[in-house]
Structure formats: C-alpha cells, structure tokens
Design a protein around this motif. Structure first.
Motif, short mmCIF file in Angstrom:
data_model
loop_
_atom_site.label_atom_id
_atom_site.label_comp_id
_atom_site.label_asym_id
_atom_site.label_seq_id
_atom_site.Cartn_x
_atom_site.Cartn_y
_atom_site.Cartn_z
N LEU A 210 0.81 -1.22 0.00
CA LEU A 210 0.00 0.00 0.00
C LEU A 210 0.84 1.28 0.00
CD1 LEU A 210 -2.82 -0.94 2.56
CD2 LEU A 210 -2.91 -1.02 0.05
N ALA A 211 2.14 1.15 0.22
CA ALA A 211 3.00 2.32 0.37
C ALA A 211 2.96 3.25 -0.84
CB ALA A 211 4.44 1.89 0.65
N ASP A 212 2.79 2.68 -2.02
CA ASP A 212 2.79 3.53 -3.22
C ASP A 212 1.50 3.40 -4.03
OD1 ASP A 212 3.09 1.00 -4.23
OD2 ASP A 212 4.79 1.48 -5.52
N VAL A 213 0.44 2.95 -3.37
CA VAL A 213 -0.80 2.74 -4.10
C VAL A 213 -1.35 4.07 -4.64
CG1 VAL A 213 -2.33 2.91 -2.07
CG2 VAL A 213 -3.05 1.58 -4.05
N ASP A 214 -1.81 4.02 -5.89
CA ASP A 214 -2.50 5.14 -6.50
C ASP A 214 -3.99 4.91 -6.24
OD1 ASP A 214 -3.79 6.97 -8.12
OD2 ASP A 214 -2.74 6.39 -9.96
N LEU A 215 -4.57 5.70 -5.38
CA LEU A 215 -5.97 5.50 -4.99
C LEU A 215 -6.94 5.63 -6.16
CD1 LEU A 215 -6.01 7.37 -1.56
CD2 LEU A 215 -5.92 4.90 -1.96
N ASP A 216 -6.53 6.36 -7.20
CA ASP A 216 -7.41 6.54 -8.36
C ASP A 216 -7.29 5.41 -9.38
OD1 ASP A 216 -8.49 9.02 -7.52
OD2 ASP A 216 -6.64 10.02 -8.15
N ALA A 217 -6.28 4.57 -9.22
CA ALA A 217 -6.07 3.47 -10.18
C ALA A 217 -7.07 2.35 -9.94
CB ALA A 217 -4.65 2.94 -10.04
N SER A 218 -7.31 1.58 -10.96
CA SER A 218 -8.15 0.40 -10.83
C SER A 218 -7.43 -0.63 -9.97
CB SER A 218 -8.42 -0.22 -12.20
OG SER A 218 -9.13 0.68 -13.00
N PRO A 219 -8.19 -1.50 -9.30
CA PRO A 219 -7.53 -2.59 -8.59
C PRO A 219 -6.65 -3.37 -9.57
CG PRO A 219 -9.85 -2.52 -8.04
CD PRO A 219 -9.64 -1.55 -9.17
N ARG A 220 -5.52 -3.89 -9.08
CA ARG A 220 -4.59 -4.60 -9.95
C ARG A 220 -5.08 -6.00 -10.31
NH1 ARG A 220 0.73 -2.50 -6.78
NH2 ARG A 220 0.72 -0.42 -7.68
N TRP A 221 -6.04 -6.51 -9.55
CA TRP A 221 -6.59 -7.85 -9.80
C TRP A 221 -8.01 -7.88 -9.24
CZ3 TRP A 221 -8.09 -11.84 -6.36
CH2 TRP A 221 -8.32 -13.08 -6.95
N TRP A 222 -8.84 -8.70 -9.84
CA TRP A 222 -10.19 -8.94 -9.31
C TRP A 222 -10.51 -10.42 -9.50
CZ3 TRP A 222 -12.70 -5.60 -6.35
CH2 TRP A 222 -14.01 -5.90 -5.97
N PRO A 223 -11.11 -11.06 -8.50
CA PRO A 223 -11.40 -12.49 -8.63
C PRO A 223 -12.40 -12.78 -9.75
CG PRO A 223 -11.96 -11.65 -6.43
CD PRO A 223 -11.56 -10.49 -7.26
N PRO A 224 -12.32 -13.98 -10.30
CA PRO A 224 -13.29 -14.36 -11.34
C PRO A 224 -14.72 -14.32 -10.79
CG PRO A 224 -11.54 -16.00 -11.13
CD PRO A 224 -11.36 -15.03 -10.01
N GLN A 225 -15.65 -14.02 -11.65
CA GLN A 225 -17.06 -13.89 -11.29
C GLN A 225 -17.60 -15.13 -10.60
OE1 GLN A 225 -18.87 -11.10 -11.71
NE2 GLN A 225 -20.83 -11.93 -11.05
#
Length: 161
Positions: free
Chosen positions: A101-116
């Motif tokens: 989280l140290a360099d997370v861009d809060l406006d960026a999309s999540p880097r991964w999302w689980p399959p539906q």
C-alpha cells in the motif's frame, strides 16, 4: 504521498493497533475459546481479518500480489493451530500489506479482481474503495474484539464518562 492516502493509511494503522491492543495479554485459552453467540473465537476473527481483509482486499486486489492470491481462502474456515500463531499471522500480513500500500494510486483500478464464479460482485472502481473496505472491516472487527475482551476480563478500550 498524497494527503488523502496519508490520512487513509494512518487511520488503517490506528485500527490495526486497536485490533492488537484488544488481544494483547490474552491467554491461549482466551484466544481460542468461543466468545460470540455464533461460536467464533478471537483467533478465528484474527484469521478472518488476515485472510479475508488484509490478504484479499489489500494484498490480492489492490496489490495484485501473487503470494496473496495463492493464499486466498475463507478466513473463517482456516483451522486455528494456536491463538499466538493467529496474532503473529495478523502482524506479519499487515506488515506485508503495508509494503504493497506504500505507493498505491488511490485513483487506479484494482490490480486484480477475482473471477465472477468465485466472487460474484462487480469490481470496485478504484483502489480507494478497496482500501476503504479494508479500513471499515478492520474498525468494525476491532469493535467486536473490544466486546469480546470486555466479556473475558472486563477490560474496556475506550470509556466515556
């Protein structure tokens, strides 16, 4: 670091300290016996916070961390070996997640999302929503731990006149 991210992560850190303060000094028996009417123990709640919140929301989703993705499971179903290991696991994974989280861009999309088929919910719009989810979960469960601790030995986290 933006002021918003600084504030958000400071609040998250405060709630994590609250969680650890609520369990500090408890015996193995106190950490592992059921404390809620539903039957969960403090160690089980710590597994939930570790796996379902720190590892899932921050590590896997926000950070896209391969190690975290490999550890995804229902935290409530992770077997408790000892209460001390549950506490140490929570400490270890919050430290790991801090690095992500140290360099997370809060406006960026999540880097991964689980399959539906695994997680049937629409992706959050940005990392900010995921970090807020982690903060809310941590604060909510810190309150649950306060209630459990008060039932165990009467200790109260915050007493207002």
């Amino acid at each position: 670091m933006t002021r918003e991210r600084t504030e958000l992560l400071a609040h998250l850190e405060a709630e994590r300290r609250h969680v650890l303060a609520a369990v500090e000094g408890l015996s193995e028996e106190e950490l592992t016996r059921p404390v809620a009417p539903s039957g969960w123990s403090i160690a089980e709640l710590l597994h939930h916070l570790t796996y379902d919140d720190e590892i899932f929301w921050a590590g896997a989703i926000v950070g896209g961390d391969e190690e975290c993705r490999g550890l995804l499971r229902d935290g409530w179903a992770v077997p408790v070996t000892t209460g001390a290991e549950a506490v140490e696991g929570y400490r270890r994974w919050t430290h790991h997640v801090d690095g992500l989280l140290a360099d997370v861009d809060l406006d960026a999309s999540p880097r991964w999302w689980p399959p539906q088929e695994v997680f049937p919910f629409p992706p959050f719009e940005d990392a900010r929503a995921c970090v807020l989810r982690l903060l809310v979960e941590t604060a909510t469960h810190a309150g649950h731990l306060d209630m459990a601790r008060e039932r165990i030995d009467g200790r109260q986290h915050l007493v207002v006149g």
